[in-house]
Each structure stands twice: as structure tokens, then as C-alpha cells.
Write a protein that holds these residues in place. Structure first.
Motif, PDB file in Angstrom:
ATOM      1  N   VAL A  14      -4.338   8.181  -2.261  1.00  0.00           N
ATOM      2  CA  VAL A  14      -5.130   8.271  -3.798  1.00  0.00           C
ATOM      3  C   VAL A  14      -4.773   7.137  -4.739  1.00  0.00           C
ATOM      4  CG1 VAL A  14      -5.100  10.824  -3.659  1.00  0.00           C
ATOM      5  CG2 VAL A  14      -3.168   9.567  -4.713  1.00  0.00           C
ATOM      6  N   ARG A  15      -3.495   6.193  -4.218  1.00  0.00           N
ATOM      7  CA  ARG A  15      -3.091   5.181  -5.050  1.00  0.00           C
ATOM      8  C   ARG A  15      -2.978   4.103  -4.048  1.00  0.00           C
ATOM      9  NH1 ARG A  15       0.569   8.583  -6.799  1.00  0.00           N
ATOM     10  NH2 ARG A  15       2.296   7.270  -6.411  1.00  0.00           N
ATOM     11  N   PRO A  16      -3.115   2.749  -4.402  1.00  0.00           N
ATOM     12  CA  PRO A  16      -2.963   1.705  -3.342  1.00  0.00           C
ATOM     13  C   PRO A  16      -1.383   1.132  -3.301  1.00  0.00           C
ATOM     14  CG  PRO A  16      -3.705   0.919  -5.784  1.00  0.00           C
ATOM     15  CD  PRO A  16      -3.574   2.262  -5.640  1.00  0.00           C
ATOM     16  N   VAL A  17      -0.521   2.220  -2.807  1.00  0.00           N
ATOM     17  CA  VAL A  17       0.873   1.858  -2.603  1.00  0.00           C
ATOM     18  C   VAL A  17       1.261   2.226  -1.175  1.00  0.00           C
ATOM     19  CG1 VAL A  17       1.180   2.168  -4.957  1.00  0.00           C
ATOM     20  CG2 VAL A  17       1.489   4.161  -3.398  1.00  0.00           C
ATOM     21  N   ASP A  18       2.381   1.651  -0.720  1.00  0.00           N
ATOM     22  CA  ASP A  18       2.999   2.385   0.518  1.00  0.00           C
ATOM     23  C   ASP A  18       2.952   3.954   0.732  1.00  0.00           C
ATOM     24  OD1 ASP A  18       5.242   3.011   2.273  1.00  0.00           O
ATOM     25  OD2 ASP A  18       4.756   0.918   2.974  1.00  0.00           O
ATOM     26  N   SER A  19       2.572   4.243   1.863  1.00  0.00           N
ATOM     27  CA  SER A  19       2.570   5.810   2.040  1.00  0.00           C
ATOM     28  C   SER A  19       3.820   6.456   1.769  1.00  0.00           C
ATOM     29  CB  SER A  19       2.051   6.116   3.564  1.00  0.00           C
ATOM     30  OG  SER A  19       0.917   5.601   3.748  1.00  0.00           O
ATOM     31  N   ALA A  20       5.073   6.007   1.789  1.00  0.00           N
ATOM     32  CA  ALA A  20       6.211   6.486   1.739  1.00  0.00           C
ATOM     33  C   ALA A  20       6.184   6.833   0.318  1.00  0.00           C
ATOM     34  CB  ALA A  20       7.394   5.607   2.035  1.00  0.00           C
ATOM     35  N   GLN A  21       5.663   6.234  -0.744  1.00  0.00           N
ATOM     36  CA  GLN A  21       5.800   6.412  -2.095  1.00  0.00           C
ATOM     37  C   GLN A  21       4.984   7.605  -2.524  1.00  0.00           C
ATOM     38  OE1 GLN A  21       5.346   3.060  -4.413  1.00  0.00           O
ATOM     39  NE2 GLN A  21       5.711   1.728  -2.903  1.00  0.00           N
ATOM     40  N   LEU A  22       4.070   8.019  -1.564  1.00  0.00           N
ATOM     41  CA  LEU A  22       3.223   9.161  -1.811  1.00  0.00           C
ATOM     42  C   LEU A  22       3.595  10.534  -1.326  1.00  0.00           C
ATOM     43  CD1 LEU A  22      -0.227   7.299  -1.280  1.00  0.00           C
ATOM     44  CD2 LEU A  22       0.800   7.942  -3.611  1.00  0.00           C
ATOM     45  N   LYS A  24       3.549  13.686  -2.838  1.00  0.00           N
ATOM     46  CA  LYS A  24       3.047  15.120  -3.298  1.00  0.00           C
ATOM     47  C   LYS A  24       1.989  15.651  -2.416  1.00  0.00           C
ATOM     48  CE  LYS A  24       4.240  13.918  -8.140  1.00  0.00           C
ATOM     49  NZ  LYS A  24       3.737  13.728  -9.585  1.00  0.00           N
ATOM     50  N   PRO A  25       1.734  16.829  -2.555  1.00  0.00           N
ATOM     51  CA  PRO A  25       0.572  17.226  -1.606  1.00  0.00           C
ATOM     52  C   PRO A  25      -0.922  16.715  -2.180  1.00  0.00           C
ATOM     53  CG  PRO A  25       1.938  19.055  -2.440  1.00  0.00           C
ATOM     54  CD  PRO A  25       2.310  17.757  -3.115  1.00  0.00           C
ATOM     55  N   ASN A  26      -1.697  16.384  -1.205  1.00  0.00           N
ATOM     56  CA  ASN A  26      -3.018  15.784  -1.605  1.00  0.00           C
ATOM     57  C   ASN A  26      -3.008  14.664  -1.876  1.00  0.00           C
ATOM     58  OD1 ASN A  26      -4.387  18.609  -0.885  1.00  0.00           O
ATOM     59  ND2 ASN A  26      -3.744  19.126  -3.016  1.00  0.00           N
ATOM     60  N   GLU A  27      -1.632  13.884  -1.851  1.00  0.00           N
ATOM     61  CA  GLU A  27      -1.848  12.255  -2.060  1.00  0.00           C
ATOM     62  C   GLU A  27      -2.203  11.607  -0.890  1.00  0.00           C
ATOM     63  OE1 GLU A  27       0.841  11.289  -5.812  1.00  0.00           O
ATOM     64  OE2 GLU A  27       1.942  11.565  -3.946  1.00  0.00           O
ATOM     65  N   THR A  28      -2.293  12.024   0.101  1.00  0.00           N
ATOM     66  CA  THR A  28      -2.753  11.317   1.342  1.00  0.00           C
ATOM     67  C   THR A  28      -3.567  12.212   2.065  1.00  0.00           C
ATOM     68  OG1 THR A  28      -0.792  11.686   2.669  1.00  0.00           O
ATOM     69  CG2 THR A  28      -0.706   9.854   1.528  1.00  0.00           C
ATOM     70  N   ILE A  29      -4.307  11.817   3.140  1.00  0.00           N
ATOM     71  CA  ILE A  29      -5.085  12.275   4.242  1.00  0.00           C
ATOM     72  C   ILE A  29      -4.678  11.729   5.554  1.00  0.00           C
ATOM     73  CG2 ILE A  29      -7.301  13.157   5.136  1.00  0.00           C
ATOM     74  CD1 ILE A  29      -8.374  13.192   2.223  1.00  0.00           C
TER      75      ILE A  29
END
Length: 248
Positions: A14-22, A24-29
Motif C-alpha cells: 500500500v506504500r512504496p517502502v520496504d515490506s518490513a516497514q508494513l 499492519k493488516p492489509n498493508e501487503t498482499i
């Protein structure tokens, strides 16, 4: 419109950052290898990501381009092959022309003042595109901790590359992260061949050169920022005048 296919296990974000920073639920698929998606549009985003609008209203996400097939941007031709060869006074390869235009678009060097100053400076620095890497062997940079050269061999490996000579392990690492290409760390030969102009645009952007050009800076002012002095000023002025005649 097109189709993109995952080359590695990866994520839609949901944001253009490293996955480790995401976290919260639903921030990545999670996306498995081989998964395909249709998309309506994609464009460059921050931190080396692309913003992708999926087809059929399936959402807008950010992706890491090296993990995907099918995300090849159409690069507008700001400078044509004929213009480039007329300006530099020598032939330019298709790969170099693509990198030049990619650089100009990526770093927004698209107005006449920005383009003229950028091209005139890199023309001088590269000897009219004769050199895309430093002539010296780089041994003088060995052990230069201020450049991040902390490992044996870093001096030659990370000597000046590109038309404004990206130099030192630390600068290569920053450039690698910015364009999301880990192969930059292979060293000077890779950068000189793959990113002769984009590496220069990286320096140009980091030093706020567009803003300087937008203020109506003279060749002297731009040269001082690039060179730290006025070395080669007459040659830089020659190329600037040449650019004015080609790029209206």
C-alpha cells in the motif's frame, strides 16, 4: 494496459517502502512466483518502486520492479538520436540513448534550461561522451573511508563511473538503493555500461541542480556547483551554446 508476472515471491504494497516497514493488516498482499495480474497503468514511484493500477478496479498498489516481468516503461524521447549525436559529436548507442532519456525523465531534466545545463556539464566531464568511466585505475581511492571504501579492492572496483563519475562504495550503495538495482554493486564496469547518464542524474538530483537552473543560473554558477571551481569553463560554455542551438 498489460499483464505483469511475479518472477519471485513478492508482495503488493500500500506504500512504496520496504515490506518490513508494513506491519499492519492489509498493508501487503503476498504474491507467489508465477502469479499474474492485469493492469491498466503503472508509473515510477518513490524508493525504486512502481505504482500499479490493477485492471477491473482491483486496486492500486506499489511493487518492486525487479520482482516482476511485464513492467517495462515507455520512455518519452526527450533527446533524439540525431540530436544526441549532433551535440556530443560522436555516435551514441541505442542503450546509451535509452539511459539518457530515462535519466532525463526520472530526474525531471526536461525544461530547456535544465537540459542545456545538464548536457553541457556532462559533455565536458565525459570528454564529449568519450569516457564513461574514470581513466585512472582507482587505486588512489583504496582505503578512503569517507567514500565508504572499507574493503580491499573497493578503490578500483568503485572508481568513477558514468558521465559525472559516481565514486566510492557508499555512493554506489546509495545509487543502487535509489534505482532498485543490486547489480550496481558489481562495480564500475556495470554502472558505466548500464547507467552512464542515470548515475549522473542521481548526483544532479541530490545536489538540487534543477532548482539552481530554474533560478536562471549562469554557466559559471552551475560549473562551480559541479566542479567546485571553474575548470574547463570555456569548454562548458562551448557545449552550453551548442545545446542552445539544438534544444530550443
Amino acid at each position: 494496459m498489460g499483464t505483469m508476472k511475479a518472477k519471485a515471491a513478492t508482495k503488493l504494497k500500500v506504500r512504496p517502502v520496504d515490506s518490513a516497514q508494513l506491519t499492519k493488516p492489509n498493508e501487503t498482499i503476498d504474491v507467489p512466483v508465477g502469479k499474474t495480474y492485469g493492469f491498466d497503468k503503472f508509473e515510477p514511484a518513490d524508493n525504486g518502486h512502481f505504482k500499479v493500477i490493477l485492471a477491473a478496479g482491483s486496486g492500486t498498489y506499489f511493487v518492486f520492479p525487479p520482482h516482476w516481468e511485464g513492467l517495462v516503461p515507455d520512455v518519452p524521447q526527450i533527446v533524439s538520436k540525431k540530436q544526441a549525436e549532433s551535440f556530443f559529436g560522436r555516435q551514441i548507442t541505442d542503450a546509451q540513448l535509452l539511459d539518457l532519456n530515462s535519466c532525463l525523465v526520472r530526474y525531471k531534466i526536461t525544461t530547456a534550461p535544465r537540459l542545456r545545463h545538464f548536457l553541457s556539464q556532462i559533455a565536458h566531464e565525459s570528454g564529449g561522451l568519450q569516457y564513461t568511466q574514470e581513466i585512472a585505475d582507482g587505486s588512489d581511492y583504496e582505503g578512503r573511508e569517507d567514500l565508504g571504501n572499507v574493503n580491499p579492492g573497493d578503490g578500483p572496483k568503485y572508481k568513477g563511473a558514468g558521465v559525472i563519475q559516481l565514486t566510492g562504495r557508499a555512493n554506489y550503495q546509495a545509487f543502487s538503493k535509489a534505482i532498485a538495482d543490486p547489480k550496481v554493486m558489481d562495480g564500475v564496469a556495470y554502472v558505466a555500461a548500464k547507467y552512464p547518464f542515470t548515475s549522473a542524474g542521481f548526483w544532479w538530483s541530490n545536489n538540487n541542480m534543477n532548482a539552481l537552473c530554474d533560478r536562471g543560473a549562469s554557466v559559471e554558477e552551475v560549473t562551480l556547483r559541479v566542479n567546485g571551481g571553474y575548470n574547463g569553463l570555456d569548454d562548458r560554455k562551448y557545449y552550453f551554446d551548442k545545446a542552445r542551438g539544438i534544444f530550443a
